[in-house]
Every structure is written in C-alpha cells, then in structure tokens.
Design a protein around this motif. Structure first.
Motif, PDB file in Angstrom:
ATOM      1  N   LEU A   1       0.804  -1.214   0.000  1.00  0.00           N
ATOM      2  CA  LEU A   1       0.000   0.000   0.000  1.00  0.00           C
ATOM      3  C   LEU A   1       0.843   1.274   0.000  1.00  0.00           C
ATOM      4  CD1 LEU A   1      -2.717  -1.034   2.578  1.00  0.00           C
ATOM      5  CD2 LEU A   1      -2.861  -1.072   0.090  1.00  0.00           C
ATOM      6  N   ARG A   2       2.115   1.160   0.175  1.00  0.00           N
ATOM      7  CA  ARG A   2       2.984   2.329   0.228  1.00  0.00           C
ATOM      8  C   ARG A   2       3.300   2.839  -1.173  1.00  0.00           C
ATOM      9  NH1 ARG A   2       7.276   0.519   4.820  1.00  0.00           N
ATOM     10  NH2 ARG A   2       5.728   0.310   6.454  1.00  0.00           N
ATOM     11  N   LEU A   3       3.279   4.143  -1.287  1.00  0.00           N
ATOM     12  CA  LEU A   3       3.658   4.767  -2.551  1.00  0.00           C
ATOM     13  C   LEU A   3       5.175   4.883  -2.607  1.00  0.00           C
ATOM     14  CD1 LEU A   3       1.014   7.603  -2.689  1.00  0.00           C
ATOM     15  CD2 LEU A   3       1.033   5.487  -4.007  1.00  0.00           C
ATOM     16  N   PRO A   4       5.723   4.818  -3.810  1.00  0.00           N
ATOM     17  CA  PRO A   4       7.175   4.985  -3.906  1.00  0.00           C
ATOM     18  C   PRO A   4       7.568   6.387  -3.448  1.00  0.00           C
ATOM     19  CG  PRO A   4       6.176   4.858  -6.086  1.00  0.00           C
ATOM     20  CD  PRO A   4       5.096   4.602  -5.079  1.00  0.00           C
ATOM     21  N   VAL A   5       8.688   6.472  -2.793  1.00  0.00           N
ATOM     22  CA  VAL A   5       9.194   7.750  -2.307  1.00  0.00           C
ATOM     23  C   VAL A   5       9.810   8.510  -3.476  1.00  0.00           C
ATOM     24  CG1 VAL A   5      10.844   8.860  -0.758  1.00  0.00           C
ATOM     25  CG2 VAL A   5       9.646   6.782  -0.036  1.00  0.00           C
ATOM     26  N   ARG A   6       9.343   9.753  -3.655  1.00  0.00           N
ATOM     27  CA  ARG A   6       9.911  10.593  -4.713  1.00  0.00           C
ATOM     28  C   ARG A   6      10.990  11.451  -4.092  1.00  0.00           C
ATOM     29  NH1 ARG A   6       6.161  12.754  -9.222  1.00  0.00           N
ATOM     30  NH2 ARG A   6       7.943  12.027 -10.364  1.00  0.00           N
ATOM     31  N   ARG A   7      12.161  11.293  -4.573  1.00  0.00           N
ATOM     32  CA  ARG A   7      13.287  12.073  -4.071  1.00  0.00           C
ATOM     33  C   ARG A   7      13.501  13.285  -4.956  1.00  0.00           C
ATOM     34  NH1 ARG A   7      16.556   6.703  -2.902  1.00  0.00           N
ATOM     35  NH2 ARG A   7      15.495   6.243  -0.959  1.00  0.00           N
ATOM     36  N   PRO A   8      13.859  14.396  -4.325  1.00  0.00           N
ATOM     37  CA  PRO A   8      14.123  15.578  -5.156  1.00  0.00           C
ATOM     38  C   PRO A   8      15.315  15.310  -6.060  1.00  0.00           C
ATOM     39  CG  PRO A   8      14.691  15.984  -2.842  1.00  0.00           C
ATOM     40  CD  PRO A   8      14.075  14.621  -2.916  1.00  0.00           C
ATOM     41  N   PRO A   9      15.295  15.922  -7.248  1.00  0.00           N
ATOM     42  CA  PRO A   9      16.415  15.730  -8.165  1.00  0.00           C
ATOM     43  C   PRO A   9      17.722  16.204  -7.521  1.00  0.00           C
ATOM     44  CG  PRO A   9      14.681  17.026  -9.188  1.00  0.00           C
ATOM     45  CD  PRO A   9      14.300  16.825  -7.768  1.00  0.00           C
TER      46      PRO A   9
END
Length: 149
Positions: free
Chosen positions: A8-16
C-alpha cells in the motif's frame, strides 16, 4: 483477503540531485541577467521623473507578459522546445525583464509622494493590463498560427 501493508505504500519521490538541476539553475541565472539588464536599460532610456507616473515599468510589464503569452503558445502548443528553453527564456529572461519588485516600490513611492490615487490606480491597472496582455497575445498567436498552411 487483505493486501500486505508494504504493497500500500507509494514509492518515495526524491528531489532531483543538484547535478541534475545545475543546467536549469544556470540557464535561469543567465536568462535572468539578460532580462534584468534589458529592464534596467529601459528604465534608463525612459526614466520616470521623481514625481511622475511609472510608465516605463507599466509598459515593460505589459510587453513582457505579452511575450510570455506568445512564447507559451509556441512552445506548448505549436512546437516542442528543448527542455532548457522554457527555464531560460520564460523564467529567466522574461522573469528578469518583468518586475514585481519595481512595481511594488513604484506604488509605495506614489503613495508616499501624496499621489495615493495614482498609486492605487497603478496597483490595479498593472495586473489587469498584464493578464489582458497574456490572454490577448496567446489568443492572437493561436489564431495567426492556425491560418498558416
């Protein structure tokens, strides 16, 4: 049946990373220098007298917004542009050319100089004229480009 909690966890979006953003920062900086220089040149060519209405800033903001209207139609609807064109020209050049800071200082100068009516008119007229310029320029550009074979 229930799904495992991990699914259920969304992938973590890391800042560029800085390295990925460096070209964008560089072209915005370069474009900003070009735009701010052009705005400053306009203020020297058409200087506002100490108690005068800031026509130069008003017209610079209107002209810059009209160019933004044309530019955005061309690069988003007509022809895709290199990924650095929009940050360079849209954010850098046109962002440096148009000016909220000078607009704010001009309003303050007019009001402090006893010209509250002019200051309030300028306060209202600038965003109205700028938004109208964007809209008219974008609409005119779309119409003109539709007519071409």
């Amino acid at each position: 049946m229930t799904a495992p909690e991990d699914s259920l966890r969304l992938p973590v979006r890391r800042p560029p990373s800085w390295r990925a953003q460096a070209p964008v920062v560089a072209v915005v900086s370069l474009g900003g220098a070009v735009g701010a220089t052009a705005r400053y040149a306009a203020s020297l060519w058409w200087a506002t007298p100490p108690k005068g209405f800031p026509w130069t800033t008003l017209w610079v903001n209107i002209a810059g917004c009209a160019v933004i209207g044309v530019f955005m139609v061309v690069i988003t609807e007509i022809r895709p542009a290199h990924p650095l064109v929009r940050p360079f020209f849209g954010t850098g050049v046109l962002g440096g050319f148009t000016t909220f800071s000078t607009y704010a200082v001009d309003i303050r100068r007019l009001i402090d100089g006893g010209q509250a009516g002019s200051g309030l008119a300028y306060l209202a007229a600038t965003p109205l004229a700028a938004l109208t310029a964007v809209w008219l320029a974008a609409a005119t550009t779309r119409r003109a480009l539709r007519r071409q074979p």
